[in-house]
Scaffold this motif. Structure first.
Motif, PDB file in Angstrom:
ATOM      1  N   GLU A 103       0.823  -1.210   0.000  1.00  0.00           N
ATOM      2  CA  GLU A 103       0.000   0.000   0.000  1.00  0.00           C
ATOM      3  C   GLU A 103       0.860   1.263   0.000  1.00  0.00           C
ATOM      4  OE1 GLU A 103      -4.061  -1.213   2.393  1.00  0.00           O
ATOM      5  OE2 GLU A 103      -2.229  -0.868   3.537  1.00  0.00           O
ATOM      6  N   ALA A 144       1.984   3.629  -3.090  1.00  0.00           N
ATOM      7  CA  ALA A 144       1.155   4.670  -3.705  1.00  0.00           C
ATOM      8  C   ALA A 144       1.528   6.062  -3.233  1.00  0.00           C
ATOM      9  CB  ALA A 144      -0.317   4.402  -3.395  1.00  0.00           C
ATOM     10  N   ASN A 148       2.700   9.612  -8.227  1.00  0.00           N
ATOM     11  CA  ASN A 148       1.384   8.976  -8.173  1.00  0.00           C
ATOM     12  C   ASN A 148       0.317   9.914  -7.629  1.00  0.00           C
ATOM     13  OD1 ASN A 148      -0.256   6.429  -8.390  1.00  0.00           O
ATOM     14  ND2 ASN A 148      -0.466   6.764  -6.190  1.00  0.00           N
ATOM     15  N   GLN A 149       0.695  10.826  -6.732  1.00  0.00           N
ATOM     16  CA  GLN A 149      -0.308  11.667  -6.086  1.00  0.00           C
ATOM     17  C   GLN A 149      -0.520  13.021  -6.755  1.00  0.00           C
ATOM     18  OE1 GLN A 149       1.268  10.757  -1.774  1.00  0.00           O
ATOM     19  NE2 GLN A 149      -0.901  11.199  -1.646  1.00  0.00           N
ATOM     20  N   GLN A 155       5.021   1.308 -11.994  1.00  0.00           N
ATOM     21  CA  GLN A 155       4.093   0.646 -11.087  1.00  0.00           C
ATOM     22  C   GLN A 155       2.641   1.008 -11.381  1.00  0.00           C
ATOM     23  OE1 GLN A 155       5.359   2.004  -7.199  1.00  0.00           O
ATOM     24  NE2 GLN A 155       3.839   3.645  -7.164  1.00  0.00           N
ATOM     25  N   ALA A 196      -0.877   3.487 -11.848  1.00  0.00           N
ATOM     26  CA  ALA A 196      -1.648   4.251 -10.869  1.00  0.00           C
ATOM     27  C   ALA A 196      -2.026   3.349  -9.704  1.00  0.00           C
ATOM     28  CB  ALA A 196      -2.894   4.826 -11.521  1.00  0.00           C
ATOM     29  N   ARG A 197      -1.751   3.826  -8.497  1.00  0.00           N
ATOM     30  CA  ARG A 197      -2.036   3.029  -7.305  1.00  0.00           C
ATOM     31  C   ARG A 197      -2.913   3.845  -6.361  1.00  0.00           C
ATOM     32  NH1 ARG A 197       1.474  -1.417  -6.927  1.00  0.00           N
ATOM     33  NH2 ARG A 197       0.920  -1.623  -4.719  1.00  0.00           N
ATOM     34  N   TYR A 216      -4.305   5.739  -3.286  1.00  0.00           N
ATOM     35  CA  TYR A 216      -3.792   6.282  -2.028  1.00  0.00           C
ATOM     36  C   TYR A 216      -4.911   6.797  -1.130  1.00  0.00           C
ATOM     37  CZ  TYR A 216      -4.200  10.887  -4.297  1.00  0.00           C
ATOM     38  OH  TYR A 216      -4.671  12.011  -4.939  1.00  0.00           O
ATOM     39  N   ALA A 225      -7.271   3.946 -10.488  1.00  0.00           N
ATOM     40  CA  ALA A 225      -6.225   3.213  -9.783  1.00  0.00           C
ATOM     41  C   ALA A 225      -6.651   1.802  -9.411  1.00  0.00           C
ATOM     42  CB  ALA A 225      -5.809   3.968  -8.530  1.00  0.00           C
ATOM     43  N   THR A 226      -7.894   1.470  -9.628  1.00  0.00           N
ATOM     44  CA  THR A 226      -8.349   0.107  -9.361  1.00  0.00           C
ATOM     45  C   THR A 226      -9.424  -0.272 -10.370  1.00  0.00           C
ATOM     46  OG1 THR A 226      -9.163  -1.392  -7.628  1.00  0.00           O
ATOM     47  CG2 THR A 226     -10.188   0.776  -7.755  1.00  0.00           C
TER      48      THR A 226
END
Length: 787
Positions: A342, A345, A350-351, A375, A377-378, A380, A409-410
């Motif tokens: 986790e 992210a 990414n942010q 990696q 988009a993850r 956050y 991101a998901t």
């Protein structure tokens, strides 16, 4: 002067990202000595390219794009573009921005402007002003305001020295002396807009140092110091390799929506992050001080979106232990430690590359794209709409919606709950409908997890009430009977077996037995029937009636029935005592004001779980609560008990004044006549004489206008939880005493007044909002020697 070149973007990017060289201590802080960490590098921008030069030592030369002041340089600067910002280079000096009582000395509204110190020591390029609230300014004394997209500040210091001395490096003649040692709101910078960068910048003041209202911002190798309420709650902000210092010991940072990466926090007293719920903070590989730590400096909500930590430790190397709040019972329910997966992210690429509308515009102020792009988009944050909700079995469900940040991101959001109290409409999707299924007899809380593909999750909290049972019924009309303490209402319920009686009882006063226009005297609150009414002498000769709405702990109120009115018996009492729990507040337009008169916006406040006393909170209108039940009297004792939102002795959110139109301020009125607005008051207000004390002075009130009865006043920090002030009048002599339950601070005043026969007393508090208001816990008025 160097002209604009095609290399400008590359040079700026390099300025923002790179630092190298040997150690150099740039910021020297009281009691700490040289600050290390991010300052263990030399950041040299002396040869950096710029478009417009600021040089305080030479006259303006517009043809050469050179100016003596930052304001003149900014006025001449064209708006830049995202690819080619306009760079204003600033040579070392102190630049007094010189704002007015209401306006800052520098306001930036042009897009894509960069202010860059041309120095090896950011302390040598200083943008300064020294105005604060009631100390040179009518507002918070902003040194500068930025309201623009694409702003950058590089290798310089932004200072509001209203309450802080500043030692200029290498030239004591340029050092700055504070305006006052009494700390007030004095903002160094307020920033709004999108895509802001603050690189190797120091932002210095005491109270309210910085208000970050940006949509996106990036801080690297930055230093921020303050005492309280000094960061802000932006849309998305990342701090890397920076330092935040509670320069006076501890306090509340008030940060939200911010990720701190490898950032050090300094404090020698307890520190907290929030006042009220805002977007959560994430602490990644950061260092916190060895002091008591909490998320909230005010009372924390029972449930809230979790704040996040990852490998964050104290100065002693221990994992951080953040309790929910310093107010109320000690809990640890509002934060969680991220997993290693986790935590990936929480990086600036990414942010920050996501524009406010959710599109990817590729903004990469940290130059982190190459490192993290692979990696993808993850997630956050999973922001939940209706993430704290309440539903009842047999009634309408609630819909909870999940917004995953960043967008895309998901692939899906998965919903889950182990609670039998609820039913979920779906296990996947952006939203879920939650239906109550509580078959028990107690209200309970169900948790629902919303999880992204990689397991990152947020939790929704749903309070689930059981279904209402049928309301009980009154077997007969209520009856009133006289008891030693006043009047008591008697009633019997049918259909309430095994349940707790929570009937709503309202007491009325009437001019005659017909009770055609009843007026409320007292009401039930807190799920407890108000069965007994304490009588006052002013009810003698009037008729009293009680209304009962039958209710249990598992029912809604049933149809109300009223007792037959009875004539109130005469009673003798030399003391009047306010009951904040039963007192009809400002929302009741049919109040009986034969004893207590309310104007303004008073609202009843129930005690929290660690408190025992109800109160009346002053609201956003000028508020007066008076005992008017004895219009004529001689000697008098007035006792007022209250809690203010401010806890450190200052009483009010900002400095006020004693003038009649001054605000904020308060009066405890005594020997007062509301008809002629004539009498006396203990007036108190927060002044610029102290940040942790309040000034008290005795006043004569004539036709609504006040004047001190003498030059004597007292500055004291007595206003802390819980404050009690007693005023005693014996003939023409007045004695005032005050104390609190927190420490040994006291109030002691005496004065001489002209005796009168006025019998009213009470509390006046100017219009206020939460954070600067008061909760009146008790008020009693006694008349010694009178029956």
């Amino acid at each position: 002067m160097a002209a604009r070149s095609a290399l400008l973007s590359t040079v700026l990017a390099t300025l923002l990202l790179l630092a190298g060289g040997s150690a150099a201590a740039q910021d020297t802080l009281a009691g700490l000595g040289p600050v290390r960490g991010y300052t263990d590098v030399v950041f040299d921008t002396t040869k950096a390219r710029y478009d417009i030069l600021v040089d305080a030592s030479r006259p303006d030369d517009p043809a050469a794009n050179r100016y003596r002041t930052i304001q003149a340089a900014y006025a001449a600067a064209p708006a830049g573009t995202r690819e080619r910002p306009t760079v204003i280079g600033i040579l070392p000096d102190v630049y007094q921005l010189g704002g007015s009582a209401t306006e800052p000395g520098l306001t930036i509204t042009k897009p894509n402007i960069a202010l860059m110190g041309l120095t090896r020591d950011r302390r040598s390029v200083v943008l300064a002003d020294n105005r604060g609230n009631k100390q040179g300014a009518a507002n918070n004394g902003f040194t500068m305001i930025v309201d623009a997209d694409g702003f950058s500040a590089i290798n310089l210091t932004i200072l509001n020295y209203c309450n802080v001395d500043y030692d200029y490096p290498g030239d004591a003649s340029k050092s700055l002396k504070r305006r006052s040692g009494v700390i007030t709101q004095a903002v160094a910078i307020q920033m709004s807009g999108d895509r802001h960068v603050y690189s190797h910048v120091a932002i210095l003041s005491r109270l309210d140092t910085m208000f970050n209202r940006t949509k996106r911002s990036y801080f690297t190798n930055a230093y921020l110091e303050g005492t309280d309420d000094y960061l802000g709650a932006p849309g998305a902000s990342v701090w890397e390799d920076s330092e935040i210092n509670f320069i006076e010991g501890g306090g509340i940072l008030f940060a939200g929506g911010t990720t701190f990466i490898r950032t050090r926090f300094r404090a020698t007293k307890p520190m907290q992050f929030y006042k009220v719920p805002v977007a959560p903070v994430a602490l990644i590989d950061s260092t916190l001080p060895n002091v008591p730590l909490a998320w909230f400096g005010w009372r924390a909500p029972p449930q809230s979106e979790a704040s996040l930590t990852y490998r964050t430790k104290t100065d002693a190397g221990r994992p951080v232990d953040l309790i929910d709040s310093i107010v109320g019972p000690e809990r640890r329910t509002l934060s969680r430690e991220l997993t290693a997966d986790e935590s990936l992210a929480f990086n600036p690429w990414n942010q920050l590359r996501w524009a406010p509308d959710g599109t990817d515009d590729g903004w990469d102020p940290a130059g982190a794209r190459a490192k993290f792009e692979g990696q993808g988009a993850r997630p956050y944050r999973i922001k939940l709409a209706n993430g704290v909700a309440r539903i009842r079995t047999g009634e309408a469900p609630v819909e909870i919606a999940a917004q995953v940040l960043p967008k895309g991101a998901t692939g899906r959001v998965r919903w889950s709950s182990t609670s039998p109290l609820i039913k979920l409409s779906a296990m996947e999707g952006d939203r879920v409908v939650v239906t109550a299924a509580n078959t028990g007899e107690r209200t309970e809380i169900a948790t629902i997890k919303a999880a992204a593909d990689n397991g990152f999750s947020s939790t929704a909290y749903v309070t689930v009430d059981p279904a209402y049972r049928p309301a009980p019924a009154l077997i007969a009309a209520p009856k009133l009977q006289a008891v030693a303490s006043g009047l008591r209402v008697a009633y019997d319920l049918a259909g309430s077996s095994g349940r707790q009686d929570q009937s709503l009882v309202t007491w009325f006063a009437c001019a005659d037995a017909a009770c055609a226009q009843p007026q409320r005297i007292a009401v039930s609150r807190g799920n407890e029937p108000l069965r007994t009414l304490k009588l006052s002498g002013n009810l003698a000769g009037r008729y009293v009636m009680a209304e009962v709405q039958p209710k249990t702990d598992l029912s809604q109120p049933g149809p109300a029935r009223r007792s037959a009115p009875i004539k109130a018996p005469a009673v003798a009492s030399a003391t009047a005592v306010l009951d904040p729990r039963a007192q009809p507040d400002s929302t009741a337009s049919d109040r009986w004001e034969g004893d207590w008169s309310l104007t303004g916006a008073w609202s009843n406040q129930a005690p929290f779980e660690d408190q025992t006393h109800w109160g009346l909170r002053a609201g956003d209108k000028d508020n007066t609560l008076l005992y008017v039940g004895r219009p004529s009297a001689g000697d008098m004792d007035v006792t007022v008990t209250f809690d203010t939102d401010k806890l450190e002795g200052q009483g009010f959110s900002i400095a006020g004044s004693p003038q009649d139109d001054g605000r904020p301020r308060a009066d405890i009125l005594f020997k007062y006549d509301p008809a002629t607005r004539d009498g006396y008051a203990l007036r108190f207000w927060r002044s610029t004489r102290s940040a942790t004390a309040t000034v008290f002075q005795l006043y004569r009130i004539k036709d609504g206008h006040g004047a001190p009865i003498s030059g004597e006043d007292q500055l004291t920090g007595v206003i802390k939880p819980t404050t009690t002030i007693q005023i005693s009048v014996r003939g023409g002599q007045v004695t005032v005493k005050g104390s609190n339950t927190a420490d040994g601070e006291t109030l002691n005043l005496t004065g001489t007044i002209e005796p009168n026969n006025h019998g009213a007393a009470g509390l006046y508090w100017t219009a206020s909002r939460p954070s600067g208001s008061v909760v009146l816990r008790g008020l009693s008025v006694a008349y010694p020697g009178r029956p």
